[in-house]
Write a protein that holds these residues in place. Structure first.
Motif, PDB file in Angstrom:
ATOM      1  N   UNK A 194      40.078  56.624  96.113  1.00 40.22           N
ATOM      2  CA  UNK A 194      40.220  58.063  96.361  1.00 40.22           C
ATOM      3  C   UNK A 194      41.092  58.336  97.571  1.00 40.22           C
ATOM      4  N   UNK A 195      40.897  57.545  98.633  1.00 37.21           N
ATOM      5  CA  UNK A 195      41.725  57.688  99.837  1.00 37.21           C
ATOM      6  C   UNK A 195      43.182  57.368  99.510  1.00 37.21           C
ATOM      7  N   UNK A 196      43.407  56.319  98.720  1.00 31.22           N
ATOM      8  CA  UNK A 196      44.774  55.933  98.360  1.00 31.22           C
ATOM      9  C   UNK A 196      45.474  57.026  97.551  1.00 31.22           C
ATOM     10  N   UNK A 197      44.771  57.644  96.635  1.00 32.83           N
ATOM     11  CA  UNK A 197      45.356  58.729  95.843  1.00 32.83           C
ATOM     12  C   UNK A 197      45.712  59.906  96.759  1.00 32.83           C
ATOM     13  N   UNK A 198      44.834  60.237  97.699  1.00 33.90           N
ATOM     14  CA  UNK A 198      45.141  61.306  98.660  1.00 33.90           C
ATOM     15  C   UNK A 198      46.390  60.950  99.478  1.00 33.90           C
ATOM     16  N   UNK A 199      46.505  59.676  99.867  1.00 31.68           N
ATOM     17  CA  UNK A 199      47.664  59.232 100.638  1.00 31.68           C
ATOM     18  C   UNK A 199      48.948  59.332  99.815  1.00 31.68           C
ATOM     19  N   UNK A 200      48.904  58.855  98.568  1.00 34.72           N
ATOM     20  CA  UNK A 200      50.084  58.902  97.690  1.00 34.72           C
ATOM     21  C   UNK A 200      50.539  60.343  97.499  1.00 34.72           C
ATOM     22  N   UNK A 201      49.589  61.237  97.241  1.00 35.75           N
ATOM     23  CA  UNK A 201      49.905  62.658  97.042  1.00 35.75           C
ATOM     24  C   UNK A 201      50.638  63.227  98.252  1.00 35.75           C
ATOM     25  N   UNK A 202      50.110  62.997  99.430  1.00 34.81           N
ATOM     26  CA  UNK A 202      50.711  63.559 100.629  1.00 34.81           C
ATOM     27  C   UNK A 202      52.022  62.885 100.996  1.00 34.81           C
ATOM     28  N   UNK A 203      52.130  61.595 100.737  1.00 29.04           N
ATOM     29  CA  UNK A 203      53.395  60.898 100.989  1.00 29.04           C
ATOM     30  C   UNK A 203      54.493  61.436 100.071  1.00 29.04           C
ATOM     31  N   UNK A 204      54.169  61.604  98.789  1.00 30.16           N
ATOM     32  CA  UNK A 204      55.146  62.164  97.850  1.00 30.16           C
ATOM     33  C   UNK A 204      55.569  63.570  98.275  1.00 30.16           C
ATOM     34  N   UNK A 205      54.618  64.385  98.687  1.00 27.48           N
ATOM     35  CA  UNK A 205      54.947  65.745  99.106  1.00 27.48           C
ATOM     36  C   UNK A 205      55.798  65.736 100.382  1.00 27.48           C
ATOM     37  N   UNK A 206      55.473  64.846 101.303  1.00 27.96           N
ATOM     38  CA  UNK A 206      56.259  64.748 102.532  1.00 27.96           C
ATOM     39  C   UNK A 206      57.694  64.338 102.223  1.00 27.96           C
ATOM     40  N   UNK A 207      57.869  63.357 101.344  1.00 28.75           N
ATOM     41  CA  UNK A 207      59.207  62.883 100.988  1.00 28.75           C
ATOM     42  C   UNK A 207      59.978  63.960 100.230  1.00 28.75           C
TER      43      UNK A 207
END
Length: 193
Positions: A57-70
């Motif tokens: 769950x933490x990893x999915x939250x990280x991926x989501x925010x990383x994609x949005x940041x990029x």
């Protein structure tokens, strides 16, 4: 064993991407500042946590925010909004996961989602007061809010917004959970086999 690991990595990447797409479908909630938007991007992270465990769950939250940041960038030198979104997601997903593991039923899931909502609302109010609002004002070069102004903003905007957001996510997730509970249990059993 290697096949299961690849399947898990692909599943988490897919859930992270879906979470990012759901994040793009945000909408303002009437009566709140325009930068406070509701989205349902925490649902895939919650599904990942239920199937693969809390770190997923933490990893999915990280991926989501990383994609949005990029893809969208940030208004400040430090991605304060992305960090806040990441922490808010974790504060919702982890309590929900742990309470549901203790009370594994539909009523338990309702109680778990409400616990996640309370956790997100309370802790994000505290973090906004002490960390995120001062960080925004510092990095954006705005005048700092006084303590009474900050308290008023947190109690009249941040806290009620996070409660409403949590209730909306709870409502949507419960509709999905009722339909997908057998599938989620099957995936969890398969993962543990």
């Amino acid at each position: 064993m290697k096949k299961n690991k690849v399947k898990k990595m692909v599943s988490l990447a897919m859930m992270g991407s879906i979470s990012y797409l759901l994040m793009l479908l945000n909408f303002p909630f009437p009566g709140f500042p325009p930068f406070l938007n509701v989205d349902f991007s925490d649902i895939p992270a919650l599904m990942a946590a239920l199937i693969f465990g809390p770190m997923a769950g933490i990893l999915v939250e990280f991926i989501k925010n990383l994609l949005d940041l990029v893809m969208t960038g940030t208004l400040t030198a430090v991605p304060v909004g992305h960090i806040a979104n990441f922490i808010a997601g974790i504060l919702f997903v982890l309590p929900t996961y742990y309470v549901f593991k203790k009370i594994n039923s539909k009523k338990g899931m309702t109680f778990a989602l409400l616990a996640g909502t309370v956790s997100m609302a309370v802790f994000m109010s505290v973090l906004n007061y002490f960390v995120f609002l001062p960080a925004y004002t510092f990095f954006m070069g705005w005048d700092a809010m006084s303590a009474p102004e900050s308290r008023k903003f947190v109690t009249t905007a941040i806290l009620p917004f996070n409660v409403i957001k949590g209730v909306l996510i709870t409502s949507v997730f419960m509709l999905l959970f009722i339909k997908l509970q057998a599938w989620i249990n099957k995936q969890t059993l398969y993962k543990n086999a």
